[in-house]
Design a protein around this motif. Structure first.
Motif, PDB file in Angstrom:
ATOM      1  N   LEU A   1       0.830  -1.206   0.000  1.00 19.07           N
ATOM      2  CA  LEU A   1       0.000   0.000   0.000  1.00 19.07           C
ATOM      3  C   LEU A   1       0.867   1.260   0.000  1.00 19.07           C
ATOM      4  CD1 LEU A   1      -2.787  -1.014   2.557  1.00 19.07           C
ATOM      5  CD2 LEU A   1      -3.076  -0.714   0.089  1.00 19.07           C
ATOM      6  N   ILE A   2       1.911   1.256   0.812  1.00 18.20           N
ATOM      7  CA  ILE A   2       2.803   2.419   0.885  1.00 18.20           C
ATOM      8  C   ILE A   2       3.587   2.585  -0.410  1.00 18.20           C
ATOM      9  CG2 ILE A   2       4.856   3.349   2.051  1.00 18.20           C
ATOM     10  CD1 ILE A   2       3.738   2.234   4.670  1.00 18.20           C
ATOM     11  N   ASP A   3       4.033   1.472  -0.977  1.00 15.42           N
ATOM     12  CA  ASP A   3       4.786   1.531  -2.234  1.00 15.42           C
ATOM     13  C   ASP A   3       3.952   2.111  -3.374  1.00 15.42           C
ATOM     14  OD1 ASP A   3       7.017   0.496  -1.027  1.00 15.42           O
ATOM     15  OD2 ASP A   3       6.742  -1.545  -1.764  1.00 15.42           O
ATOM     16  N   LEU A   4       2.640   1.962  -3.272  1.00 13.04           N
ATOM     17  CA  LEU A   4       1.735   2.503  -4.290  1.00 13.04           C
ATOM     18  C   LEU A   4       1.414   3.981  -4.049  1.00 13.04           C
ATOM     19  CD1 LEU A   4      -0.723  -0.515  -4.698  1.00 13.04           C
ATOM     20  CD2 LEU A   4       0.936   0.310  -6.378  1.00 13.04           C
ATOM     21  N   GLY A   5       2.046   4.553  -3.020  1.00 13.97           N
ATOM     22  CA  GLY A   5       1.867   5.971  -2.744  1.00 13.97           C
ATOM     23  C   GLY A   5       0.809   6.299  -1.714  1.00 13.97           C
ATOM     24  N   ASN A   6       0.243   5.266  -1.087  1.00 13.35           N
ATOM     25  CA  ASN A   6      -0.805   5.500  -0.099  1.00 13.35           C
ATOM     26  C   ASN A   6      -0.226   5.765   1.288  1.00 13.35           C
ATOM     27  OD1 ASN A   6      -3.127   4.673  -1.882  1.00 13.35           O
ATOM     28  ND2 ASN A   6      -1.990   2.751  -1.857  1.00 13.35           N
ATOM     29  N   GLU A   7      -1.040   6.375   2.139  1.00 11.61           N
ATOM     30  CA  GLU A   7      -0.775   6.417   3.564  1.00 11.61           C
ATOM     31  C   GLU A   7      -1.656   5.368   4.223  1.00 11.61           C
ATOM     32  OE1 GLU A   7      -1.343  10.405   4.883  1.00 11.61           O
ATOM     33  OE2 GLU A   7       0.474  11.129   3.892  1.00 11.61           O
ATOM     34  N   VAL A   8      -1.183   4.817   5.335  1.00 10.52           N
ATOM     35  CA  VAL A   8      -1.875   3.697   5.968  1.00 10.52           C
ATOM     36  C   VAL A   8      -2.265   4.039   7.399  1.00 10.52           C
ATOM     37  CG1 VAL A   8      -1.603   1.328   6.834  1.00 10.52           C
ATOM     38  CG2 VAL A   8      -0.797   1.922   4.541  1.00 10.52           C
ATOM     39  N   LEU A   9      -3.534   3.809   7.719  1.00  8.86           N
ATOM     40  CA  LEU A   9      -4.006   3.841   9.100  1.00  8.86           C
ATOM     41  C   LEU A   9      -4.300   2.408   9.495  1.00  8.86           C
ATOM     42  CD1 LEU A   9      -5.009   5.161  11.713  1.00  8.86           C
ATOM     43  CD2 LEU A   9      -7.241   5.479  10.602  1.00  8.86           C
ATOM     44  N   HIS A  10      -3.567   1.921  10.471  1.00  9.66           N
ATOM     45  CA  HIS A  10      -3.725   0.542  10.935  1.00  9.66           C
ATOM     46  C   HIS A  10      -4.424   0.558  12.299  1.00  9.66           C
ATOM     47  CE1 HIS A  10      -1.555  -3.129  12.928  1.00  9.66           C
ATOM     48  NE2 HIS A  10      -2.808  -3.420  12.599  1.00  9.66           N
ATOM     49  N   ILE A  11      -5.583  -0.096  12.374  1.00 10.53           N
ATOM     50  CA  ILE A  11      -6.309  -0.241  13.633  1.00 10.53           C
ATOM     51  C   ILE A  11      -6.219  -1.695  14.059  1.00 10.53           C
ATOM     52  CG2 ILE A  11      -8.500   0.029  14.854  1.00 10.53           C
ATOM     53  CD1 ILE A  11      -7.390   2.668  13.814  1.00 10.53           C
ATOM     54  N   SER A  12      -5.612  -1.923  15.214  1.00  5.19           N
ATOM     55  CA  SER A  12      -5.495  -3.261  15.780  1.00  5.19           C
ATOM     56  C   SER A  12      -6.559  -3.408  16.861  1.00  5.19           C
ATOM     57  CB  SER A  12      -4.086  -3.445  16.365  1.00  5.19           C
ATOM     58  OG  SER A  12      -3.930  -4.709  16.964  1.00  5.19           O
ATOM     59  N   VAL A  13      -7.507  -4.331  16.653  1.00  9.14           N
ATOM     60  CA  VAL A  13      -8.705  -4.431  17.490  1.00  9.14           C
ATOM     61  C   VAL A  13      -8.479  -5.378  18.671  1.00  9.14           C
ATOM     62  CG1 VAL A  13     -11.163  -4.986  17.529  1.00  9.14           C
ATOM     63  CG2 VAL A  13     -10.141  -3.984  15.464  1.00  9.14           C
ATOM     64  N   HIS A  14      -8.714  -4.855  19.879  1.00 15.61           N
ATOM     65  CA  HIS A  14      -8.533  -5.631  21.109  1.00 15.61           C
ATOM     66  C   HIS A  14      -9.665  -5.351  22.088  1.00 15.61           C
ATOM     67  CE1 HIS A  14      -4.280  -6.749  20.258  1.00 15.61           C
ATOM     68  NE2 HIS A  14      -4.296  -5.609  19.591  1.00 15.61           N
ATOM     69  N   SER A  15      -9.716  -6.146  23.160  1.00  9.78           N
ATOM     70  CA  SER A  15     -10.596  -5.850  24.291  1.00  9.78           C
ATOM     71  C   SER A  15      -9.824  -6.145  25.571  1.00  9.78           C
ATOM     72  CB  SER A  15     -11.883  -6.691  24.225  1.00  9.78           C
ATOM     73  OG  SER A  15     -11.614  -8.067  24.446  1.00  9.78           O
ATOM     74  N   PHE A  16     -10.282  -5.562  26.688  1.00 14.16           N
ATOM     75  CA  PHE A  16      -9.570  -5.761  27.947  1.00 14.16           C
ATOM     76  C   PHE A  16     -10.539  -6.069  29.079  1.00 14.16           C
ATOM     77  CE2 PHE A  16     -10.494  -1.215  27.694  1.00 14.16           C
ATOM     78  CZ  PHE A  16     -10.919  -0.879  28.968  1.00 14.16           C
ATOM     79  N   THR A  17     -10.067  -6.833  30.055  1.00 20.76           N
ATOM     80  CA  THR A  17     -10.896  -7.225  31.182  1.00 20.76           C
ATOM     81  C   THR A  17     -11.190  -6.005  32.067  1.00 20.76           C
ATOM     82  OG1 THR A  17     -11.088  -8.744  33.068  1.00 20.76           O
ATOM     83  CG2 THR A  17      -8.900  -7.900  32.583  1.00 20.76           C
TER      84      THR A  17
ATOM     85  N   ILE B   1      -2.719   2.366  15.555  1.00 20.90           N
ATOM     86  CA  ILE B   1      -3.492   2.629  16.767  1.00 20.90           C
ATOM     87  C   ILE B   1      -4.124   1.326  17.244  1.00 20.90           C
ATOM     88  CG2 ILE B   1      -5.512   3.812  17.739  1.00 20.90           C
ATOM     89  CD1 ILE B   1      -4.958   6.085  15.739  1.00 20.90           C
ATOM     90  N   GLU B   2      -3.911   1.017  18.518  1.00 24.72           N
ATOM     91  CA  GLU B   2      -4.583  -0.135  19.118  1.00 24.72           C
ATOM     92  C   GLU B   2      -5.902   0.343  19.712  1.00 24.72           C
ATOM     93  OE1 GLU B   2      -2.650  -3.146  21.452  1.00 24.72           O
ATOM     94  OE2 GLU B   2      -0.668  -2.432  20.822  1.00 24.72           O
ATOM     95  N   LEU B   3      -6.972  -0.296  19.296  1.00 25.72           N
ATOM     96  CA  LEU B   3      -8.312  -0.004  19.810  1.00 25.72           C
ATOM     97  C   LEU B   3      -8.624  -1.023  20.893  1.00 25.72           C
ATOM     98  CD1 LEU B   3     -11.143   1.335  19.662  1.00 25.72           C
ATOM     99  CD2 LEU B   3     -11.681  -0.294  17.821  1.00 25.72           C
ATOM    100  N   GLU B   4      -8.819  -0.551  22.128  1.00 21.03           N
ATOM    101  CA  GLU B   4      -9.095  -1.416  23.277  1.00 21.03           C
ATOM    102  C   GLU B   4     -10.496  -1.124  23.807  1.00 21.03           C
ATOM    103  OE1 GLU B   4      -7.401  -3.751  24.878  1.00 21.03           O
ATOM    104  OE2 GLU B   4      -5.311  -3.595  24.178  1.00 21.03           O
ATOM    105  N   ILE B   5     -11.349  -2.159  23.840  1.00 18.05           N
ATOM    106  CA  ILE B   5     -12.717  -2.001  24.327  1.00 18.05           C
ATOM    107  C   ILE B   5     -12.896  -2.775  25.633  1.00 18.05           C
ATOM    108  CG2 ILE B   5     -15.162  -2.192  23.762  1.00 18.05           C
ATOM    109  CD1 ILE B   5     -13.544  -0.428  21.844  1.00 18.05           C
ATOM    110  N   ASN B   6     -13.502  -2.134  26.613  1.00 18.32           N
ATOM    111  CA  ASN B   6     -13.764  -2.774  27.895  1.00 18.32           C
ATOM    112  C   ASN B   6     -14.718  -3.950  27.701  1.00 18.32           C
ATOM    113  OD1 ASN B   6     -14.658  -3.352  30.599  1.00 18.32           O
ATOM    114  ND2 ASN B   6     -14.066  -1.277  31.187  1.00 18.32           N
ATOM    115  N   GLN B   7     -14.340  -5.100  28.259  1.00 20.59           N
ATOM    116  CA  GLN B   7     -15.145  -6.313  28.084  1.00 20.59           C
ATOM    117  C   GLN B   7     -16.465  -6.279  28.853  1.00 20.59           C
ATOM    118  OE1 GLN B   7     -12.404  -9.505  28.978  1.00 20.59           O
ATOM    119  NE2 GLN B   7     -11.069  -8.908  27.287  1.00 20.59           N
TER     120      GLN B   7
END
Length: 242
Positions: A119-135, A206-212
């Motif tokens: 994606l970057i090599d094609l000239g794009n910028e990347v927003l990466h969201i890593s989806v998690h939850s926490f106790t 960005i890591e997205l953390e949601i309360n379980q």
């Protein structure tokens, strides 16, 4: 003839879920004979995270999720991290550990890295969201937030995006408690941390953390899913215009 249009960098959304399932391959099930119930707990995976991930997938340009549980190998930790292998798997031989890395850990991370690189090599910028939850409670301490947005404070773009997302979420629902770099530090070891080093330019992680407390029977609360879907859609649209 030239069309007169300029090539403007596009914002591409990459969505991942490292702790989607607690699944342990058959050949390693004997490691859990003494405590098989642990596979139903937050120690083994992030309840509700995969359900949320599926809700958000339609917004993403690239998606990946890890099929095996983190109690075999922790896909959100670097190779040098002391918790790469869990209390159940750290006693395996070096050969067995390397087999696990070659079969599950390395392919997963390489696929994500290669897609971001393309994606970057094609000239794009990347927003990466890593989806998690926490106790909601850990070691007797209640976590006082609904949503955590984890980013590197030294990376201005990540900070700005996190601030904008928080504002959109609270505009959608003022009662939703959103905190930055909580319940974990965004600069601590994780997949996004290593990706920042690989892609110092045109990458935001960005890591997205949601309360379980918003999870029941491994399903994320419908209102929470809608809030995150609507706001991420608006966030992506807004970033693409800038």
């Amino acid at each position: 003839m030239s069309s007169g249009k300029q090539n403007v960098p596009a914002m591409k959304l990459v969505l991942t879920c490292e702790h989607a399932f607690p699944a342990i391959p058959e050949k390693y099930r004997e490691l859990f004979i003494s405590d098989n119930e642990v596979l139903n707990t937050h120690e083994a995976y992030d309840p509700g995270a995969y359900d949320l991930f599926r809700e958000l997938k339609i917004l993403a340009d690239v998606t990946h999720h890890q099929e095996i549980g983190r109690l075999l190998v922790e896909s959100n930790r670097s190779l040098w991290h002391k918790n790469l292998f869990s209390r159940f798997s750290k006693g395996l031989s070096e050969k067995e550990k390397q087999d696990i890395l070659n079969t599950y850990y390395i392919p997963y991370r390489q696929e994500v890295e290669e897609d971001i690189s393309q994606l970057i090599d094609l000239g794009n910028e990347v927003l990466h969201i890593s989806v998690h939850s926490f106790t909601p409670v850990l070691d007797g301490q209640e976590r006082n937030c609904d949503i955590g947005l984890l980013y590197d404070p030294l990376r201005k773009e990540e900070k700005m995006v996190s601030l904008e997302w928080k504002q959109l979420i609270q505009k959608n629902n003022l009662k939703t408690r959103v905190r930055f770099n909580y319940p974990y530090q965004g600069k601590a070891d994780g997949f996004t941390t290593s990706l920042r080093k690989l892609f110092p330019q045109k990458y935001m992680g960005i890591e997205l953390e949601i309360n379980q407390k918003w999870v029941k029977d491994d399903k994320m609360d419908e209102a929470m899913k809608k809030t995150l879907y609507d706001t991420l859609k608006e966030l992506k649209k807004g970033i693409s215009k800038n």
